[in-house]
Motif scaffolding. Structure first.
Motif, short mmCIF file in Angstrom:
data_model
loop_
_atom_site.label_atom_id
_atom_site.label_comp_id
_atom_site.label_asym_id
_atom_site.label_seq_id
_atom_site.Cartn_x
_atom_site.Cartn_y
_atom_site.Cartn_z
N ARG A 61 -46.17 7.84 91.01
CA ARG A 61 -46.57 6.24 90.67
C ARG A 61 -45.54 5.79 89.69
O ARG A 61 -44.75 4.94 89.65
N ILE A 62 -45.83 6.22 88.40
CA ILE A 62 -44.92 5.89 87.20
C ILE A 62 -43.86 7.02 87.36
O ILE A 62 -43.83 8.33 87.01
N LEU A 63 -42.57 6.58 87.34
CA LEU A 63 -41.53 7.46 87.61
C LEU A 63 -40.64 7.68 86.47
O LEU A 63 -40.23 6.76 85.86
N ASP A 64 -40.48 8.95 86.10
CA ASP A 64 -39.72 9.05 84.83
C ASP A 64 -37.98 9.07 85.49
O ASP A 64 -37.76 9.28 86.71
N ILE A 65 -37.05 9.37 84.70
CA ILE A 65 -35.49 9.22 85.08
C ILE A 65 -35.48 10.50 85.72
O ILE A 65 -34.60 10.34 86.71
N HIS A 127 -51.36 -0.16 91.41
CA HIS A 127 -51.91 -0.71 89.93
C HIS A 127 -51.01 -1.63 89.41
O HIS A 127 -49.73 -1.71 89.74
N THR A 128 -51.65 -2.43 88.62
CA THR A 128 -50.86 -3.34 87.86
C THR A 128 -50.09 -2.99 86.59
O THR A 128 -50.30 -1.58 86.45
N GLN A 129 -49.47 -3.66 85.95
CA GLN A 129 -48.61 -3.08 84.82
C GLN A 129 -49.09 -2.11 83.76
O GLN A 129 -48.44 -1.04 83.14
N GLY A 130 -50.15 -2.66 83.20
CA GLY A 130 -51.12 -1.93 82.35
C GLY A 130 -50.39 -1.77 80.94
O GLY A 130 -49.54 -2.80 80.49
N TRP A 131 -50.47 -0.90 80.37
CA TRP A 131 -50.15 -0.58 78.90
C TRP A 131 -48.48 -0.32 79.08
O TRP A 131 -47.97 -0.22 77.82
N PRO A 137 -54.39 -5.38 78.85
CA PRO A 137 -55.14 -3.98 79.44
C PRO A 137 -56.23 -3.81 78.73
O PRO A 137 -56.15 -3.64 77.27
N GLY A 138 -57.47 -3.37 79.43
CA GLY A 138 -58.71 -2.59 78.70
C GLY A 138 -58.64 -1.12 78.98
O GLY A 138 -59.59 -0.71 78.86
N THR A 139 -57.62 -0.96 80.18
CA THR A 139 -57.73 0.55 80.67
C THR A 139 -56.24 0.77 81.01
O THR A 139 -55.49 0.01 81.09
N ASP A 140 -56.39 2.00 81.23
CA ASP A 140 -55.04 2.70 81.44
C ASP A 140 -54.79 2.84 83.14
O ASP A 140 -55.51 3.72 84.00
N ALA A 141 -54.60 1.75 83.92
CA ALA A 141 -54.62 1.53 85.34
C ALA A 141 -53.80 2.73 85.86
O ALA A 141 -54.25 3.46 87.02
N SER A 142 -52.85 3.04 85.40
CA SER A 142 -51.88 4.04 86.16
C SER A 142 -52.49 5.48 86.12
O SER A 142 -52.45 6.22 86.86
N GLY A 143 -53.26 5.72 85.01
CA GLY A 143 -53.94 6.90 84.83
C GLY A 143 -55.16 7.03 85.87
O GLY A 143 -55.18 8.34 86.54
N VAL A 144 -55.85 6.00 86.20
CA VAL A 144 -56.77 6.01 87.22
C VAL A 144 -56.22 6.34 88.73
O VAL A 144 -56.54 7.05 89.30
N VAL A 145 -54.92 5.58 88.85
CA VAL A 145 -54.32 5.95 90.29
C VAL A 145 -53.86 7.31 90.47
O VAL A 145 -54.35 7.88 91.33
N LYS A 146 -53.32 7.92 89.26
CA LYS A 146 -52.76 9.32 89.54
C LYS A 146 -54.12 10.35 89.85
O LYS A 146 -54.02 11.02 90.57
#
Ligand code: SF4
Ligand code: SF4
Length: 357
Positions: A61-65, A127-131, A137-146
């Motif tokens: 989901r969140i991709l590193d280089i 997920h939305t862009q989040g942090w 943001p009130g939470t880390d949406a991408s963490g929930v997704v993973k």
């Protein structure tokens, strides 16, 4: 100073055609049919007789280089040098030769990625862009997704659901996200706590007052400095005042919870579009793996899988069995919090019979 002002740099989406596989470009808008040979693979056939195979690959989901380079290298070696991303951060490779499909699948799975997410599977959670680049943001949406996708990986790989399931997460209560078959949204449960020393230095008070949907914020003088006050009886804990005024702290580890909503559907393919409805509230926002929220989502998916008819989306299924039965089969408690008795709703929500989905 230069005599000529610098001309603006145009930003925004570049023309996508230049990046398309040539077979897609040639057959644009002229496809005869498509089929689904196996999970994660689509075959499109054009009126010209051309064929193209698409292999959909799930990512973290969140991709590193490094991952991006690896995925591009696979595209260069196995997929005619073309790659594109879906809005849910899946990678799609296209090949015009069926003999290239299996080697491509082997290359991506050997590299640790998964192939799937097509037809009646659970799609990659969005997920939305989040942090990463948002101020609310009130939470880390991408963490929930993973965390959830790790648990639902087999439902992405296979096509075992009655119909497609879109799951979304969002990290505030007011803006993007939502409207999924299942949506996991942050839920604030207390009014903002105001840091009066900072408000006078940081916030534009009129714009904060204007942001509140229920007019609960008033200007106030506190300790001789201009600040704000919140009428806590009116406040619906939406968090809209937090972005223009971060000293109105709305989220914290104890009071920021998660809520699960179900039955949202934009599509009008088989039934009308529907709004999602709250089914579980006050779920602990519990990083790093969010086990409580994940268990509820898995439970809802299992009930849907067991009980829905073929091609019923979650909203169609609930419409058929009714909400009381939904709470029975999912074993979720029905509480007073599920009843919308907010007196302002009559004016602000869809109270017209003329425009209604
Ligand atoms: S859901 Fe809210 S906090 Fe999350 S990215 Fe969208 S606007 Fe920002
Ligand atoms: S949280 Fe929402 S309702 Fe409460 S004061 Fe802020 S903007 Fe108003």
């Amino acid at each position: 100073m230069s005599e000529k002002p610098r001309s603006p740099i145009e930003s925004g989406c570049p023309d996508g055609f230049q990046y398309m596989h040539p077979v897609m470009r040639k057959n644009y808008g002229a496809w005869k049919f498509h089929e689904h040979p196996k999970p994660g693979v689509l075959r499109h056939v054009g009126y010209s007789g051309d064929e193209i195979w698409t292999v959909r690959v799930g990512t973290q989901r969140i991709l590193d280089i490094f991952s991006l380079r690896e995925l591009c290298d696979i595209g260069d070696e196995y997929a005619d040098g073309y790659i594109h991303f879906t809005i849910r951060s899946n990678v799609e490779y296209m090949v015009s030769d069926p003999a290239k499909v299996e080697p491509l699948i082997k290359a991506v799975t050997d590299a640790g990625y998964i192939v799937g997410g097509t037809k009646n599977s659970v799609t990659m959670l969005s997920h939305t862009q989040g942090w990463l680049h948002c101020d609310i943001p009130g939470t880390d949406a991408s963490g929930v997704v993973k965390s959830m996708m790790d648990e639902l990986i087999d439902e992405f790989r296979e096509c075992n659901m009655p119909n497609r399931v879109h799951i979304t997460t969002s990290c505030c209560q007011i803006n993007c996200g939502g409207q999924g078959d299942i949506a996991i949204n942050v839920q604030h449960t207390k009014p903002p706590k105001i840091n009066h020393d900072l408000v006078s230095n940081v916030c534009e008070r009129p714009s904060v007052v204007a942001r509140c949907p229920v007019a609960a914020i008033r200007p106030a003088m506190v300790n001789g400095k201009p600040s704000l006050e919140v009428d806590e009886k009116k406040c619906i804990c939406c968090g809209a005042c937090f972005p223009p005024c971060p000293p109105m702290q709305i989220n914290d580890a104890e009071h920021s919870k998660l809520a699960v909503w179900v039955g949202g559907n934009h599509s009008n393919a088989r039934s009308k579009p529907t709004f999602q409805k709250l089914v579980a509230a006050g779920i602990p926002n519990n990083p790093p793996r969010w086990p409580e929220a994940t268990a509820i989502v898995k439970n809802i998916l299992q009930a849907y899988k067991n009980d829905a008819k073929d091609w019923e989306r979650i909203n169609d299924w609930i419409e058929r069995i009714g909400w009381p039965r939904f709470f029975e089969v999912t074993n979720l408690p029905f509480t007073k919090y599920h009843i919308d008795n907010w007196r302002g709703a009559r004016n602000s929500l869809n109270a017209s019979t003329h425009i209604r989905f």
